[in-house]
Design an enzyme around this catalytic site. Structure first.
Site, short mmCIF file in Angstrom:
data_model
loop_
_atom_site.label_atom_id
_atom_site.label_comp_id
_atom_site.label_asym_id
_atom_site.label_seq_id
_atom_site.Cartn_x
_atom_site.Cartn_y
_atom_site.Cartn_z
N GLY A 86 0.83 -1.19 0.00
CA GLY A 86 0.00 0.00 0.00
C GLY A 86 0.87 1.24 0.00
O GLY A 86 2.09 1.17 -0.17
N GLY A 89 3.58 1.14 2.85
CA GLY A 89 4.49 0.01 3.02
C GLY A 89 3.97 -1.26 2.38
O GLY A 89 3.19 -1.21 1.42
N VAL A 91 3.39 -5.91 3.07
CA VAL A 91 3.32 -7.06 3.96
C VAL A 91 4.07 -8.21 3.31
O VAL A 91 3.85 -8.51 2.14
CB VAL A 91 1.86 -7.48 4.24
CG1 VAL A 91 1.83 -8.70 5.17
CG2 VAL A 91 1.09 -6.33 4.88
N GLY A 161 -5.81 -15.78 2.91
CA GLY A 161 -5.99 -14.48 2.27
C GLY A 161 -7.13 -13.68 2.89
O GLY A 161 -7.63 -14.00 3.97
N ASP A 201 -12.65 0.38 11.32
CA ASP A 201 -12.37 0.16 9.89
C ASP A 201 -12.63 -1.29 9.50
O ASP A 201 -11.82 -1.92 8.82
CB ASP A 201 -10.93 0.55 9.57
CG ASP A 201 -10.69 0.74 8.07
OD1 ASP A 201 -11.69 0.95 7.33
OD2 ASP A 201 -9.53 0.68 7.63
N GLU A 205 -11.54 -6.42 3.44
CA GLU A 205 -10.09 -6.38 3.28
C GLU A 205 -9.36 -6.58 4.61
O GLU A 205 -8.20 -6.99 4.64
CB GLU A 205 -9.64 -5.05 2.66
CG GLU A 205 -10.11 -4.85 1.24
CD GLU A 205 -11.43 -4.11 1.15
OE1 GLU A 205 -11.63 -3.35 0.18
OE2 GLU A 205 -12.29 -4.31 2.03
N ASN A 206 -10.03 -6.28 5.72
CA ASN A 206 -9.41 -6.41 7.04
C ASN A 206 -9.88 -7.65 7.80
O ASN A 206 -9.69 -7.75 9.01
CB ASN A 206 -9.70 -5.15 7.88
CG ASN A 206 -8.93 -3.95 7.36
OD1 ASN A 206 -7.92 -4.09 6.68
ND2 ASN A 206 -9.41 -2.76 7.69
N ASP A 222 -5.69 -5.25 11.00
CA ASP A 222 -5.50 -3.84 10.67
C ASP A 222 -6.13 -2.92 11.71
O ASP A 222 -7.21 -2.37 11.51
CB ASP A 222 -6.05 -3.52 9.28
CG ASP A 222 -5.35 -2.31 8.67
OD1 ASP A 222 -4.77 -1.51 9.44
OD2 ASP A 222 -5.37 -2.15 7.44
#
Length: 341
Positions: A86, A89, A91, A161, A201, A205-206, A222
């Protein structure tokens, strides 16, 4: 059975080649290689029997980026392939030396962006919160190493994932799977709220999946935007991802909000899991108005196959007034989830 060879090219380049001689075929990066030769590259994953059984990771001692990482990190972990990246940074997959335990290393920049100060606050906040929680459905913190330029946060790896990727690849999920994942998600959120932590959040995705199995453990992750409100019941900082943001966060007349913003986000995640689409449509202004009015429908054709209790839970989460919205405990007691208890 296989053969690994070093092949020297006329131009001086050296290639490491794996020849698959097995009867049932090997898998490299998830693809079968029976009867063929493959040029190995750094971080290639090698497995046998089926693509999910990854037994070896090829590590090229001459072509790796170990020098980019601090000694404190490389003496404990072997850094492998990039899992995601992102603006702040990336992962990386890593293996703990000695045990070969798989883990994920979030590498975050501390300098070099216009949002560096806020980013540093988010990094510090995430480490603080991850250290304070311990729940099977929340990603586990393992270690943190800091340099003047970067922060390395080591966490447990989730091999399945993101829930987002599963939704993208399949379009939607069957109701039993949705129920299995959502029940775990509620348990994680209840745990956080009991400790006065609001995630702020929550989105697909999290939400990570422990394995690629149809039914697997979820891992909420996250925590960069999370808020520990140990001495206050209301918060004022605007955070979150637009589609999943609660109405009270968009209402300029509302000065504060509570952990109920997470419950709204859960309602959107539940909706999206069934149909692979947002409950709110149109341009940004139209979506904003729909959220503020809690205006949505079950018009998609896929809703015909979803049970009435599941839709009822969504309507009790996507409620404009946070005081009337179900909290985590009430949602866990909803009749749609009775068979999960």
């Amino acid at each position: 059975m296989c053969r690994i060879m070093l092949e020297e090219k006329p131009d001086g380049e050296s290639l490491i080649i794996l020849e698959d001689l097995s009867l049932n075929g090997m898998f490299i990066n998830g693809k079968q290689t029976k009867g063929i030769k493959t040029v190995l590259q750094n971080n290639f994953e090698i497995g046998f029997a089926n693509p999910t059984k990854k037994l070896y990771v090829f590590y090229d001692c001459l072509k790796n980026d170990a020098e980019d990482y601090p000694r404190e990190l490389t003496q404990t972990y072997t850094i492998s392939k990039r899992l995601g990246e992102g603006s702040f940074g990336e992962v990386r997959l890593a293996y703990r030396q000695g045990t070969l335990e798989r883990c994920a290393i979030k590498i975050l920049k501390k300098k070099g962006t216009c949002m560096a100060l806020n980013n540093l606050k988010q990094i510090t906040n995430e480490i603080h919160l991850l250290k304070s929680v311990d729940h099977p459905c929340i990603i586990k913190f393992l270690d943190a190493i800091e340099t003047p330029e970067k922060m390395f946060i080591v966490m447990e790896a989730a091999g399945g994932g993101e829930l987002f990727d599963r939704l993208v690849s399949r379009g939607s999920l069957p109701e039993p799977a949705v129920k299995f994942f959502f029940y775990q998600l509620l348990l994680a959120v209840q745990y956080l709220h009991q400790r006065k932590i609001t995630h702020r959040d929550i989105k697909p995705e999290n939400i990570l999946l422990a394995t690629t199995d149809e039914f697997t453990t979820i891992k909420l992750t996250d925590f960069g935007l999370s808020k520990l409100a140990a001495d206050a019941s209301q918060m004022t900082t605007f955070c979150g991802t637009f589609i999943y943001i609660a109405p009270e966060l968009l209402d300029t007349a509302t000065a504060t909000y509570t952990s109920q913003v997470d419950m709204w986000s859960l309602g959107v995640v539940l909706y999206v899991s069934f149909v692979g689409a947002s409950p709110f449509h149109g341009n940004d202004l139209q979506v904003r108005q729909s959220i503020l009015q809690a205006k949505y429908s079950f018009g998609h054709k896929l809703w015909k196959g979803v049970s009435e209790p599941a839709r009822d839970l969504i309507t009790r989460l996507l409620v404009r007034d946070p005081k009337l919205r179900l909290d985590a405990a009430a949602a866990l007691n909803h009749h749609w989830l009775e068979v999960c208890v």
